[in-house]
Scaffold this motif. Structure first.
Motif, mmCIF file in Angstrom:
data_model
loop_
_atom_site.group_PDB
_atom_site.id
_atom_site.type_symbol
_atom_site.label_atom_id
_atom_site.label_comp_id
_atom_site.label_asym_id
_atom_site.label_seq_id
_atom_site.Cartn_x
_atom_site.Cartn_y
_atom_site.Cartn_z
ATOM 1 N N TYR A 171 11.365 0.506 -0.913
ATOM 2 C CA TYR A 171 10.024 0.108 -1.352
ATOM 3 C C TYR A 171 9.216 1.395 -1.437
ATOM 4 O O TYR A 171 8.940 2.041 -0.427
ATOM 5 N N PHE A 172 8.834 1.771 -2.653
ATOM 6 C CA PHE A 172 8.151 3.034 -2.905
ATOM 7 C C PHE A 172 6.685 2.769 -3.219
ATOM 8 O O PHE A 172 6.363 2.000 -4.129
ATOM 9 N N VAL A 173 5.803 3.413 -2.458
ATOM 10 C CA VAL A 173 4.360 3.254 -2.637
ATOM 11 C C VAL A 173 3.717 4.627 -2.762
ATOM 12 O O VAL A 173 3.917 5.491 -1.901
ATOM 13 N N ILE A 199 1.030 2.158 5.715
ATOM 14 C CA ILE A 199 2.192 2.198 6.613
ATOM 15 C C ILE A 199 2.161 1.018 7.577
ATOM 16 O O ILE A 199 3.187 0.358 7.795
ATOM 17 N N ARG A 200 0.998 0.735 8.149
ATOM 18 C CA ARG A 200 0.890 -0.401 9.084
ATOM 19 C C ARG A 200 1.264 -1.707 8.392
ATOM 20 O O ARG A 200 2.019 -2.526 8.931
ATOM 21 N N ALA A 210 10.899 5.664 5.794
ATOM 22 C CA ALA A 210 12.040 6.583 5.719
ATOM 23 C C ALA A 210 11.626 8.010 5.401
ATOM 24 O O ALA A 210 12.274 8.959 5.854
ATOM 25 N N ALA A 211 10.558 8.172 4.604
ATOM 26 C CA ALA A 211 10.173 9.530 4.208
ATOM 27 C C ALA A 211 8.752 9.523 3.643
ATOM 28 O O ALA A 211 8.269 8.506 3.141
ATOM 29 N N GLU A 212 8.102 10.687 3.750
ATOM 30 C CA GLU A 212 6.789 10.898 3.148
ATOM 31 C C GLU A 212 6.876 12.090 2.211
ATOM 32 O O GLU A 212 7.447 13.120 2.562
ATOM 33 N N LYS A 242 8.165 6.293 1.207
ATOM 34 C CA LYS A 242 9.427 5.612 0.927
ATOM 35 C C LYS A 242 9.819 4.775 2.140
ATOM 36 O O LYS A 242 10.090 5.317 3.219
ATOM 37 N N PHE A 243 9.809 3.466 1.953
ATOM 38 C CA PHE A 243 10.182 2.532 3.003
ATOM 39 C C PHE A 243 11.557 1.955 2.674
ATOM 40 O O PHE A 243 11.932 1.841 1.505
#
Length: 247
Positions: A171-173, A199-200, A210-212, A242-243
Motif C-alpha cells: 500500500y503506497f501513500v 502512519i497511525r 516497510a519504508a519511507e 510504503k506499507f
C-alpha cells in the motif's frame, strides 16, 4: 542435472537479482521518457520525480495495481508501461470529480492502454476485480478527509484496501506534509496531512510500515500555506510511505 543446478544457482545469485533490478530500472526510465506523454505532464516531472516514485513503490512487470484517483493519468501511463502486457492497472476515480472522469475517458479513448481500466465510483470506494499486488494513492489521501468531495470513513477505506491486497502486497501513500496537529478542517484548507497521522491510520488497519522515501522532502516548504499557493506550489514537502500487508 548439473545444468539444472547451475541454472537454479544463477536464478538466485546476487548477479541475477542485480540484472532483474537493472531491467526494471530501464523499464521505468523508458516509461518516464515515453514521447506520447502529454507535454504538461512531462513538465511536471522535475518536481514530481516519477522515476524515483515508481521505483520506491516497487512497481514490477506483471503486477496488478489499484490506482486511486488517476486524475487524467499522470502516473497511469507510466504504470501501464512498467507492469506491461501481463499486468493490469485498475483505476478508481471519484465520480464527483467530473473533470478527472472526463480526462480519464480521454486517456483510454485511443485504446493504446489496453492493460488499464478506470471506474468512476463514490469517493472512498475500494473494490477491484482481482487481488492487488500494489495499491497506489499519490497526493490524494488527504482528500479523503474533505467532506466536499464525499463523506469517507478513512478507517473503513484502509481496511478495504487491506482486503483488496494479496498477502505481502504493498500500500503506497504519497502526500504533502502538514503542521503538527492539523485538524480535518485545516486539511480542507491546506490540502495537506501529517505523515504521522497517515502512519497511525494505515497501520491501525493491519499494515506494517516497510519504508519511507525522502526523495520529495523539502524542509524549506512553508507548511502553513495551501499547496496551491504560488509561493510553494510544486515545491511542497512531501513524504512517501510504503506499507505491507503481512503474509
Amino acid at each position: 542435472m548439473r545444468q539444472l543446478v547451475a541454472a537454479c544457482l544463477l536464478a538466485f545469485s546476487p548477479m541475477a537479482g542485480f540484472a532483474a533490478t537493472t531491467s526494471v530500472s530501464r523499464l521505468v526510465e523508458r516509461a518516464v521518457a515515453d514521447p506520447s506523454r502529454p507535454g504538461d505532464q512531462r513538465a511536471a516531472d522535475a518536481f514530481r520525480k516519477p522515476a524515483e516514485t515508481i521505483a520506491f513503490a516497487g512497481v514490477r512487470p506483471g503486477m496488478v495495481v489499484g490506482e486511486f484517483y488517476p486524475g487524467g493519468g499522470y502516473f497511469t501511463r507510466m504504470l501501464s508501461d512498467v507492469v506491461g502486457p501481463n499486468g493490469h492497472v485498475y483505476g478508481i476515480e471519484n465520480d464527483r470529480w467530473k473533470s478527472a472522469v472526463k480526462a480519464n475517458a480521454a486517456l483510454l479513448a485511443d485504446g493504446r492502454l489496453n492493460n488499464v481500466s478506470i471506474e468512476a465510483a463514490p469517493f472512498g470506494t475500494a473494490r477491484f476485480p482481482r487481488p492487488l499486488d500494489l495499491a497506489w494513492v499519490t497526493q490524494n489521501y488527504h482528500d479523503l478527509k474533505i467532506p466536499e468531495y464525499g463523506i469517507v470513513d478513512t478507517a473503513a477505506f484502509n481496511r478495504a484496501v487491506f482486503q483488496a491486497l494479496k498477502p505481502g502486497g504493498t500500500y503506497f501513500v504519497l502526500d504533502h506534509e502538514a503542521p503538527a496537529g492539523t485538524s480535518d478542517a485545516a486539511i480542507a484548507k491546506l490540502h495537506r496531512i501529517e505523515k504521522a497521522r497517515v502512519i497511525r491510520e494505515v497501520t491501525a488497519a493491519g499494515f506494517k510500515l516497510a519504508a519511507e522515501g525522502n526523495f520529495l522532502r523539502n524542509p524549506a516548504d512553508d507548511r502553513s500555506l495551501p499547496i496551491f499557493d504560488k509561493k510553494v506550489q510544486g515545491r511542497t514537502d512531501q513524504y512517501a510511505l510504503k506499507f505491507v500487508k503481512p503474509r
